[in-house]
Design a protein around this motif. Structure first.
Motif, PDB file in Angstrom:
ATOM      1  N   VAL A   1     -14.819  -8.489  -4.249  1.00 23.19           N
ATOM      2  CA  VAL A   1     -13.919  -7.381  -4.063  1.00 23.19           C
ATOM      3  C   VAL A   1     -13.244  -7.423  -2.891  1.00 23.19           C
ATOM      4  N   LEU A   2     -13.997  -7.765  -1.741  1.00 24.10           N
ATOM      5  CA  LEU A   2     -13.311  -7.473  -0.498  1.00 24.10           C
ATOM      6  C   LEU A   2     -12.302  -8.755  -0.318  1.00 24.10           C
ATOM      7  N   LYS A   3     -12.549  -9.893  -0.651  1.00 27.69           N
ATOM      8  CA  LYS A   3     -11.618 -11.071  -0.477  1.00 27.69           C
ATOM      9  C   LYS A   3     -10.513 -10.819  -1.337  1.00 27.69           C
ATOM     10  N   GLU A   4     -10.628 -10.267  -2.736  1.00 27.04           N
ATOM     11  CA  GLU A   4      -9.506  -9.849  -3.449  1.00 27.04           C
ATOM     12  C   GLU A   4      -8.644  -8.892  -2.735  1.00 27.04           C
ATOM     13  N   HIS A   5      -9.327  -8.050  -1.944  1.00 33.79           N
ATOM     14  CA  HIS A   5      -8.516  -6.804  -1.270  1.00 33.79           C
ATOM     15  C   HIS A   5      -7.738  -7.312  -0.274  1.00 33.79           C
ATOM     16  N   VAL A   6      -8.337  -8.546   0.632  1.00 34.56           N
ATOM     17  CA  VAL A   6      -7.422  -9.013   1.596  1.00 34.56           C
ATOM     18  C   VAL A   6      -6.059  -9.486   1.061  1.00 34.56           C
ATOM     19  N   ALA A   7      -6.011 -10.196  -0.039  1.00 36.57           N
ATOM     20  CA  ALA A   7      -4.659 -10.634  -0.571  1.00 36.57           C
ATOM     21  C   ALA A   7      -3.853  -9.317  -0.893  1.00 36.57           C
ATOM     22  N   PHE A   8      -4.454  -8.253  -1.552  1.00 35.99           N
ATOM     23  CA  PHE A   8      -3.936  -6.921  -2.025  1.00 35.99           C
ATOM     24  C   PHE A   8      -3.165  -6.267  -0.768  1.00 35.99           C
ATOM     25  N   GLN A   9      -4.032  -6.114   0.413  1.00 38.25           N
ATOM     26  CA  GLN A   9      -3.395  -5.807   1.486  1.00 38.25           C
ATOM     27  C   GLN A   9      -2.423  -6.459   2.348  1.00 38.25           C
ATOM     28  N   GLN A  10      -2.425  -7.647   2.120  1.00 37.34           N
ATOM     29  CA  GLN A  10      -1.344  -8.705   2.772  1.00 37.34           C
ATOM     30  C   GLN A  10      -0.112  -8.448   2.068  1.00 37.34           C
ATOM     31  N   ALA A  11      -0.074  -8.120   0.685  1.00 36.15           N
ATOM     32  CA  ALA A  11       1.133  -7.952  -0.173  1.00 36.15           C
ATOM     33  C   ALA A  11       1.714  -6.612   0.285  1.00 36.15           C
TER      34      ALA A  11
ATOM     35  N   HIS B   1      -6.899   1.728  -5.133  1.00 43.53           N
ATOM     36  CA  HIS B   1      -8.048   1.796  -4.320  1.00 43.53           C
ATOM     37  C   HIS B   1      -9.581   1.949  -4.874  1.00 43.53           C
ATOM     38  N   GLY B   2      -9.623   1.105  -6.150  1.00 40.94           N
ATOM     39  CA  GLY B   2     -10.691   1.248  -7.057  1.00 40.94           C
ATOM     40  C   GLY B   2     -11.765   0.468  -5.962  1.00 40.94           C
TER      41      GLY B   2
ATOM     42  N   ASP C   1      -6.258  -2.265  11.620  1.00 37.90           N
ATOM     43  CA  ASP C   1      -7.363  -3.265  10.987  1.00 37.90           C
ATOM     44  C   ASP C   1      -8.315  -2.446  10.032  1.00 37.90           C
ATOM     45  N   TYR C   2      -7.920  -1.359   9.517  1.00 38.21           N
ATOM     46  CA  TYR C   2      -8.883  -0.773   8.592  1.00 38.21           C
ATOM     47  C   TYR C   2      -8.687  -1.439   7.350  1.00 38.21           C
ATOM     48  N   VAL C   3      -9.814  -1.527   6.607  1.00 39.71           N
ATOM     49  CA  VAL C   3     -10.018  -2.208   5.437  1.00 39.71           C
ATOM     50  C   VAL C   3      -9.153  -1.602   4.260  1.00 39.71           C
ATOM     51  N   PHE C   4      -9.392  -0.449   4.180  1.00 41.03           N
ATOM     52  CA  PHE C   4      -8.937   0.602   3.034  1.00 41.03           C
ATOM     53  C   PHE C   4      -7.603   1.361   3.373  1.00 41.03           C
ATOM     54  N   THR C   5      -6.501   0.868   3.353  1.00 42.46           N
ATOM     55  CA  THR C   5      -5.307   1.918   3.819  1.00 42.46           C
ATOM     56  C   THR C   5      -4.392   2.106   2.911  1.00 42.46           C
ATOM     57  N   SER C   6      -3.362   2.972   3.628  1.00 39.51           N
ATOM     58  CA  SER C   6      -2.175   3.515   2.484  1.00 39.51           C
ATOM     59  C   SER C   6      -1.372   2.487   2.428  1.00 39.51           C
ATOM     60  N   SER C   7       0.039   2.448   1.951  1.00 46.09           N
ATOM     61  CA  SER C   7       1.001   1.479   1.613  1.00 46.09           C
ATOM     62  C   SER C   7       1.562   1.113   3.031  1.00 46.09           C
ATOM     63  N   VAL C   8       1.348   1.882   4.085  1.00 46.70           N
ATOM     64  CA  VAL C   8       1.991   1.590   5.416  1.00 46.70           C
ATOM     65  C   VAL C   8       0.751   1.243   6.391  1.00 46.70           C
ATOM     66  N   GLY C   9      -0.398   1.202   6.057  1.00 53.31           N
ATOM     67  CA  GLY C   9      -1.460   0.749   6.984  1.00 53.31           C
ATOM     68  C   GLY C   9      -2.202   1.768   7.521  1.00 53.31           C
TER      69      GLY C   9
END
Length: 440
Positions: A291-301, A222-223, A314-322
């Motif tokens: 940073v945000l575009k890279e986070h899109v890929a991270f969240q999709q994973a 979550h850096g 739809d939150y940008v910063f989430t836990s491993s289950v959204g």
């Protein structure tokens, strides 16, 4: 008779204990009649006390009728009045202060009998009382993690002056409502002065520390939250309340509309922003966009790994289950992040201070910083979120030294009247000014 009183002035009679008791009917705040009583050692002393009491009720706010205890009134106020006037997180903090600190000490007092001395004595007591002992902080830890008060080694964790001010403020706000509704004649809490203590000194990150911090955030879970906090000055709740629909990658802007907070007893809640000025749109720099575009890929994973367990928020910063991130976890992880970056420990909110300070030191106008941070008043930005660091003070003094140490040109002589005495030409006779000289 000397001791006969006129009709309506009340009555005075001797008591079995040798004193005199005076009683009279007066109007109450709600228009009814109630009987007041006074006592004295002699008839005359009691008579004067009764005259004074009746006059006070006739010329003042009237006789108080609310005989509830302070505990009963505070429960009524926090349940029925405060929820309509403050935010949910403020209400939870009010409730905690009332239940843990005010009611245990003052709750048994009658509302109309509470005095400024009672409040002053209460604040003086808790000012020297160890919070760890009183709240059993160390005792609540696991047995193998207890390290101070539970082992008989009092850590002397005294409340800060700001904490005492807060407890006093909660009580003052509650009593102010009682005055407005004619439950009591005056707010005795306003008669008590609470020392503010020295202002808290903030030490924002230096540019060197900021570089080390950003380098470590890219390797930290979550850096992205920490990096955006430093680059944009956003508050913790604003970052956690951010949704993908709030980000426009075409215009490279971000709109702040809400916050996510953990409320005591209610869990994580989505709430409005702190003030109207906090609802704002801010531009995103290229590093933020990256940073945000890279986070899109991270969240999709993360979404793929969670599968059916993923919660669509739809939150940008989430836990491993959204689900939204835990605010307290973000705050507590700051210590680890600072240690890994090899810099001194700071609070998460100090990233906001650092952003403002670094902007000001880079020459950004104060009004621009104020709009970026979402302050309602530019004085908040100037007084709270900007800091003049020692190296910059040294630079300022060096500039002054350069001015003071320059060779001083030969000063001109001045006459007693302050006019400059110009050197006369050799052999030139002194002349009186002509009329043309006056006109020029």
């Amino acid at each position: 008779m000397t001791n006969r009183r006129p009709n309506g002035a009340g009555t005075i009679y001797p008591r079995k204990d040798g004193r005199y008791e005076g009683a009279a009917w007066v109007k109450t705040l709600d228009g009814q009649r109630t009987r007041i009583r006074v006592y004295g050692r002699t008839w005359e002393e009691t008579n004067q006390a009764l005259i004074k009491a009746v006059a006070e009720h006739q010329n003042g706010p009237g006789a108080v009728t609310d005989k509830r205890t302070l505990a009963a009134y505070l429960e009524y106020w926090i349940t029925h009045i405060a929820p309509h006037r403050v935010r949910a997180n403020t209400l939870a903090n009010y409730r905690q202060s009332i239940d843990m600190h005010i009611i245990p000490a003052l709750g048994a007092k009658k509302l109309d009998k509470l005095s400024a001395k009672d409040i002053r004595s209460w604040l003086d007591r808790i000012a020297v009382q160890c919070r760890c002992c009183a709240q059993r902080i160390d005792a609540k830890r696991a047995a193998d993690k207890q390290r101070c008060c539970a082992l008989g080694n009092c850590c002397q964790l005294l409340p800060a002056p700001r904490r005492l001010q807060y407890y006093h403020g909660v009580l003052a706000v509650a009593l102010a409502h009682a005055v407005r509704e004619d439950m009591i004649a005056r707010n005795v809490a306003k008669q008590v002065q609470v020392p503010s203590g020295p202002p808290r000194r903030y030490e924002p990150l230096t540019l060197t520390e900021a570089h080390a911090f950003l380098a470590e955030t890219r390797r930290f879970l979550h850096g992205e939250v920490y990096e955006l906090a430093l680059r944009t000055g956003m508050r913790r709740g604003e970052l956690l309340g951010l949704r993908w629909t709030d980000i426009d990658f075409e215009t490279n802007t971000l709109t702040i509309r809400r916050t996510v907070q953990r409320i005591i007893g209610q869990g994580k809640l989505e709430m409005p922003t702190k003030t109207k000025s906090s609802d704002r749109r801010i531009p995103l720099s290229p590093p933020c966009i990256k940073v945000l575009k890279e986070h899109v890929a991270f969240q999709q994973a993360q979404r793929d790994r969670a599968g059916k367990n993923w919660t669509k928020t739809d939150y940008v910063f989430t836990s491993s289950v959204g689900t939204p991130l835990e605010p307290q976890h973000i705050t507590q992880s700051m210590k680890t992040l600072c240690e890994r970056a090899g810099i001194r420990r700071i609070r998460f909110h100090d990233l906001r201070h650092s952003c403002a300070t670094l902007l000001i030191e880079s020459g950004v106008p104060l009004i621009t910083v104020k709009e970026l941070l979402g302050h309602s008043n530019i004085m908040i930005t100037a007084n709270t979120y900007t800091h003049t660091r020692l190296p910059h003070q040294a630079d300022a003094l060096r500039l002054l030294d350069d001015q003071l140490d320059r060779p001083n040109p030969k000063p001109h002589r001045h006459s007693a009247t302050g006019t400059e005495n110009k050197p006369e030409s050799a052999g030139a006779p002194e002349q009186e000014p002509t009329s043309s000289d006056h006109n020029s």
